[in-house]
Design a protein around this motif. Sequence first.
Motif, PDB file in Angstrom:
ATOM      1  N   THR A  74     -11.539  -3.609   2.235  1.00 12.26           N
ATOM      2  CA  THR A  74     -11.507  -2.152   2.248  1.00 12.26           C
ATOM      3  C   THR A  74     -12.790  -1.642   2.886  1.00 12.26           C
ATOM      4  O   THR A  74     -13.888  -2.037   2.487  1.00 12.26           O
ATOM      5  CB  THR A  74     -11.392  -1.587   0.817  1.00 12.26           C
ATOM      6  OG1 THR A  74     -10.242  -2.159   0.183  1.00 12.26           O
ATOM      7  CG2 THR A  74     -11.237  -0.069   0.847  1.00 12.26           C
ATOM      8  N   ASP A 114     -10.494   3.251   3.286  1.00 17.91           N
ATOM      9  CA  ASP A 114     -10.625   4.200   2.183  1.00 17.91           C
ATOM     10  C   ASP A 114     -11.962   4.922   2.333  1.00 17.91           C
ATOM     11  O   ASP A 114     -13.015   4.333   2.075  1.00 17.91           O
ATOM     12  CB  ASP A 114     -10.572   3.468   0.840  1.00 17.91           C
ATOM     13  CG  ASP A 114     -10.650   4.427  -0.342  1.00 17.91           C
ATOM     14  OD1 ASP A 114     -10.781   5.637  -0.114  1.00 17.91           O
ATOM     15  OD2 ASP A 114     -10.588   3.953  -1.492  1.00 17.91           O
ATOM     16  N   ASP A 119      -7.714  -2.467   4.908  1.00 18.67           N
ATOM     17  CA  ASP A 119      -7.351  -1.135   4.431  1.00 18.67           C
ATOM     18  C   ASP A 119      -8.551  -0.216   4.629  1.00 18.67           C
ATOM     19  O   ASP A 119      -9.702  -0.667   4.619  1.00 18.67           O
ATOM     20  CB  ASP A 119      -6.966  -1.183   2.950  1.00 18.67           C
ATOM     21  CG  ASP A 119      -6.285   0.090   2.496  1.00 18.67           C
ATOM     22  OD1 ASP A 119      -5.651   0.758   3.333  1.00 18.67           O
ATOM     23  OD2 ASP A 119      -6.387   0.416   1.307  1.00 18.67           O
ATOM     24  N   ARG A 155       0.831  -1.208   0.000  1.00 19.83           N
ATOM     25  CA  ARG A 155       0.000   0.000   0.000  1.00 19.83           C
ATOM     26  C   ARG A 155       0.870   1.265   0.000  1.00 19.83           C
ATOM     27  O   ARG A 155       0.529   2.257  -0.646  1.00 19.83           O
ATOM     28  CB  ARG A 155      -0.907   0.015   1.231  1.00 19.83           C
ATOM     29  CG  ARG A 155      -1.857  -1.154   1.332  1.00 19.83           C
ATOM     30  CD  ARG A 155      -2.797  -1.251   0.163  1.00 19.83           C
ATOM     31  NE  ARG A 155      -3.715  -0.133   0.114  1.00 19.83           N
ATOM     32  CZ  ARG A 155      -4.614   0.051  -0.850  1.00 19.83           C
ATOM     33  NH1 ARG A 155      -4.666  -0.805  -1.861  1.00 19.83           N
ATOM     34  NH2 ARG A 155      -5.428   1.084  -0.827  1.00 19.83           N
TER      35      ARG A 155
END
Length: 274
Positions: A209, A241, A239, A129
């Motif tokens: 995500t 976002d 992750d 990332r």
Amino acid sequence: MIGASREALAAARERFDALVDNTAVDPAALAGELGSVTALLDREVPLRRVLTDPARPGEDKAALVGRLLAGQVSGEVVDLLSGLVRSRWVRTRDLADAVEELADTADIVAAQRAGELDDVEDELFRFGRILSSSPALRSALTDRMASDAVREARTGLLRRLLGGRVRPATERLVVRLVEQPRGRSLEAGLNALSKLAAERRDRMVAEVTSAVPLSDRQKRRLGAALAALYGRQVHLNLDVDPQVLGGIAVRVGDEVISGTVADRLDEAARRIAG
């Protein structure tokens, strides 16, 4: 790999597993030696051709390995390589690919013995990332036209970036990948390492995500749901976002399971347009 190469790799994995089951064997040292052999095979194409020539008897090729590597690497590595060259390989590159996989697996075994495999998987994902968000760093680490001095400086930079911030096995894996990309992008190499780590304990990897960090309870529920769906344990690479606008998106291999507000809005827009 296909055909005979796939069978040869399967046999090599079995011999490797039998070797690292012995706690007296240092997997980190094994990884370093196998990495050196991978570099040798990549460098010396004529040697690789000789060692994969189906017209040459396997014992002759094993004897050549013994003469070349005796005193340069441990007896365990000589034995592993001797077994590899006795097998049949479809392409000459397949032999080097197999040795590289064993080197990476040895570092993964080292992390597993230390109880750090979860951390290593997470660190590999995070490093990927970081590369995605930093084109300058990615360019600095992937310039294939760099001189020897620049490549040495690049390795030093990488060790300074990672040293003390990641587990030792992660640092060794990433440094070896940067030093020996072998025609792959860094992203492809990191993905391959993550899959190898997951396969080591028969787990799948899911890239998750979400708009906000998941709570421990949410992570447990998601892991249990994916394990039930796929019939095996699933490691979550997480992750965040904000652009997903709520919900989560999950990718397992080539399959995407998406439940984000953004995706539902996109779907609604497509239906209206249609």
